[in-house]
Design a protein around this motif. Structure first.
Motif, mmCIF file in Angstrom:
data_model
loop_
_atom_site.group_PDB
_atom_site.id
_atom_site.type_symbol
_atom_site.label_atom_id
_atom_site.label_comp_id
_atom_site.label_asym_id
_atom_site.label_seq_id
_atom_site.Cartn_x
_atom_site.Cartn_y
_atom_site.Cartn_z
ATOM 1 N N HIS A 19 0.785 -1.222 0.018
ATOM 2 C CA HIS A 19 -0.095 0.060 0.234
ATOM 3 C C HIS A 19 0.862 1.210 0.207
ATOM 4 O O HIS A 19 0.549 2.189 -0.577
ATOM 5 C CB HIS A 19 -0.969 -0.005 1.207
ATOM 6 C CG HIS A 19 -2.018 -0.723 1.111
ATOM 7 N ND1 HIS A 19 -3.211 -0.694 0.270
ATOM 8 C CD2 HIS A 19 -2.310 -2.162 1.563
ATOM 9 C CE1 HIS A 19 -3.950 -1.513 0.102
ATOM 10 N NE2 HIS A 19 -3.599 -2.438 1.370
ATOM 11 N N LEU A 20 1.940 1.332 0.667
ATOM 12 C CA LEU A 20 2.954 2.387 0.791
ATOM 13 C C LEU A 20 3.567 2.592 -0.755
ATOM 14 O O LEU A 20 3.550 3.852 -1.091
ATOM 15 C CB LEU A 20 4.078 2.250 1.847
ATOM 16 C CG LEU A 20 3.382 2.189 3.301
ATOM 17 C CD1 LEU A 20 4.601 2.093 4.165
ATOM 18 C CD2 LEU A 20 2.981 3.720 3.514
ATOM 19 N N LEU A 21 3.958 1.514 -1.368
ATOM 20 C CA LEU A 21 4.610 1.759 -2.734
ATOM 21 C C LEU A 21 3.561 2.359 -3.561
ATOM 22 O O LEU A 21 3.990 3.078 -4.316
ATOM 23 C CB LEU A 21 4.973 0.352 -3.125
ATOM 24 C CG LEU A 21 6.403 -0.331 -2.221
ATOM 25 C CD1 LEU A 21 6.677 -1.862 -2.957
ATOM 26 C CD2 LEU A 21 7.521 0.688 -2.556
ATOM 27 N N ARG A 22 2.203 1.673 -3.767
ATOM 28 C CA ARG A 22 1.290 2.359 -4.439
ATOM 29 C C ARG A 22 0.852 3.755 -4.207
ATOM 30 O O ARG A 22 0.492 4.372 -5.082
ATOM 31 C CB ARG A 22 -0.121 1.461 -4.011
ATOM 32 C CG ARG A 22 0.167 0.003 -4.915
ATOM 33 C CD ARG A 22 -1.404 -0.879 -5.169
ATOM 34 N NE ARG A 22 -1.695 -1.317 -3.797
ATOM 35 C CZ ARG A 22 -1.194 -2.407 -3.345
ATOM 36 N NH1 ARG A 22 -0.409 -3.143 -3.887
ATOM 37 N NH2 ARG A 22 -1.623 -2.899 -2.038
ATOM 38 N N ALA A 23 1.067 4.197 -3.114
ATOM 39 C CA ALA A 23 1.041 5.460 -2.623
ATOM 40 C C ALA A 23 2.261 6.378 -3.111
ATOM 41 O O ALA A 23 2.049 7.576 -2.878
ATOM 42 C CB ALA A 23 0.651 5.431 -1.218
ATOM 43 N N GLY A 24 3.154 5.690 -3.562
ATOM 44 C CA GLY A 24 4.217 6.337 -4.195
ATOM 45 C C GLY A 24 5.359 6.777 -3.130
ATOM 46 O O GLY A 24 6.241 7.801 -3.167
ATOM 47 N N ARG A 25 5.246 6.107 -1.827
ATOM 48 C CA ARG A 25 6.522 6.458 -0.729
ATOM 49 C C ARG A 25 7.408 5.284 -1.137
ATOM 50 O O ARG A 25 7.478 4.210 -1.387
ATOM 51 C CB ARG A 25 5.470 6.418 0.255
ATOM 52 C CG ARG A 25 4.396 6.815 0.394
ATOM 53 C CD ARG A 25 4.436 8.248 0.470
ATOM 54 N NE ARG A 25 3.216 9.168 0.422
ATOM 55 C CZ ARG A 25 2.792 10.365 0.547
ATOM 56 N NH1 ARG A 25 3.850 11.201 1.044
ATOM 57 N NH2 ARG A 25 1.792 11.025 0.318
ATOM 58 N N ARG A 26 8.675 5.986 -0.340
ATOM 59 C CA ARG A 26 9.873 4.953 -0.165
ATOM 60 C C ARG A 26 9.551 4.137 0.935
ATOM 61 O O ARG A 26 9.360 4.813 2.151
ATOM 62 C CB ARG A 26 11.071 6.026 -0.167
ATOM 63 C CG ARG A 26 11.364 6.587 -1.377
ATOM 64 C CD ARG A 26 13.028 7.264 -1.308
ATOM 65 N NE ARG A 26 13.040 8.209 -0.352
ATOM 66 C CZ ARG A 26 12.848 9.391 -0.424
ATOM 67 N NH1 ARG A 26 12.451 9.890 -1.451
ATOM 68 N NH2 ARG A 26 13.040 10.462 0.553
ATOM 69 N N VAL A 27 9.753 2.886 0.781
ATOM 70 C CA VAL A 27 9.880 1.948 1.879
ATOM 71 C C VAL A 27 10.895 1.258 2.260
ATOM 72 O O VAL A 27 11.872 0.712 1.438
ATOM 73 C CB VAL A 27 8.730 1.017 1.397
ATOM 74 C CG1 VAL A 27 8.676 -0.213 2.429
ATOM 75 C CG2 VAL A 27 7.418 1.340 1.099
#
Length: 308
Positions: A19-27
């Motif tokens: 979900h974080l990746l789909r929100a464009g965030r670095r993980v």
């Protein structure tokens, strides 16, 4: 900024990462075994152990939000390093954390409540994926052996828990609050088995164990007494919040939580759906103690014996 996901290869952690990746965030993903993580290439995978805070310092560098476990391992034992973890988060300038509980409030929750970091508690009562523990018995025997067959529980899809955690970390606005997370209905073990029977097209049977038989089975599986007491307590007499439906998934994510029937249909192959037709043909004509889906209403009591 970067978001740190602990337990990143676990039931919920993988969904938080997604979900974080789909929100464009670095993980950044924390795991004890980076080589076996199996996460997308865009994820920064680092080694660390929540029970050993000395391994965690670099993992928190430059991190805006953290999805944090409160359990020490697969046995759901309470993580005791809360003060050290809260200290690391404050020192690194972490803005907010989500705390995924292990069934009881412990040192992690207490430490963050006393810290300057925005925290949000996520109380997932029972993951739908825990039902996969039945898969081998269903495939082999068409039956499940469990105690407390008719006690309802608010099971939740772990993907929905991951979506809630990611939304809280990215958007904020939930500081100091604790949310019980459930699906759209409460279900007993008998009702969950009925949904699996419906999804697989197989007649399934529930064999209800006594409490002592269940304790004996958990001991034979290697569970410690603390975990066994927790399992008995939750399954025999769950707290009120675990036997009612929570609106939290909808309120935080903006969509309805997935139902157990949807989850069962998606995972039907684990329970032998592809072999259902052959299994039906091989069955004897009378199987009086088995009830076909969607009704799994009859219960067979397991005999009292050391082998149960």
């Amino acid at each position: 900024m970067t978001f740190l996901v602990t337990g990143a290869t676990g039931k919920v952690g993988r969904h938080v990462v997604g979900h974080l990746l789909r929100a464009g965030r670095r993980v950044r993903a924390l795991t004890r075994d980076p080589a076996g993580a199996g996460l997308p290439e865009s994820v920064e995978v680092v080694r660390g152990d929540l029970t050993d805070p000395g391994t965690l310092g670099p993992a928190f560098d430059g991190v805006e939000g953290v999805h944090l476990l409160t359990a020490a391992g697969d046995d759901y034992a309470t993580l005791r390093t809360g003060p050290e973890l809260a200290g690391l988060a404050e020192k690194a300038g972490v803005r907010r954390v989500t705390l995924l509980w292990n069934g009881q409030v412990g040192p992690v929750e207490e430490a963050f409540a006393a810290s300057g970091v925005e925290w949000t508690g996520l109380q997932a009562v029972d993951f739908m994926s825990n039902t996969l523990a039945w898969a081998s018995a269903i495939r082999a025997e068409g039956e499940v052996r469990e105690p407390f067959a008719d006690v309802p529980g608010g099971v939740v899809d772990e993907a929905d828990v991951g979506a809630v955690s990611a939304a809280v970390l990215v958007r904020g606005g939930h500081a100091g609050r604790t949310y019980v997370l459930t699906g759209p209905q409460t279900l007993s073990r008998r009702q969950r088995l009925a949904a699996i029977a419906e999804a697989t097209g197989r007649p399934l049977r529930l064999v209800e164990l006594t409490e002592e038989q269940a304790r004996r089975r958990w001991r034979q599986a290697g569970h410690g007494e603390e975990l066994i007491e927790l399992l008995v307590s939750w399954q025999r007499n769950p707290p009120p919040e675990s036997t009612s439906v929570s609106p939290a998934v909808r309120e935080i994510t903006g969509r309805e939580p997935r139902s157990f029937a949807e989850w069962a249909a998606e995972h039907a192959a684990h329970f032998g759906a592809e072999a259902a037709e052959a299994a039906e043909a091989a069955k004897a004509p009378e199987v009086s103690e088995t009830v076909k889906a969607p009704e799994v209403s009859e219960t067979v009591k397991a005999p009292e014996s050391p082998e149960a």
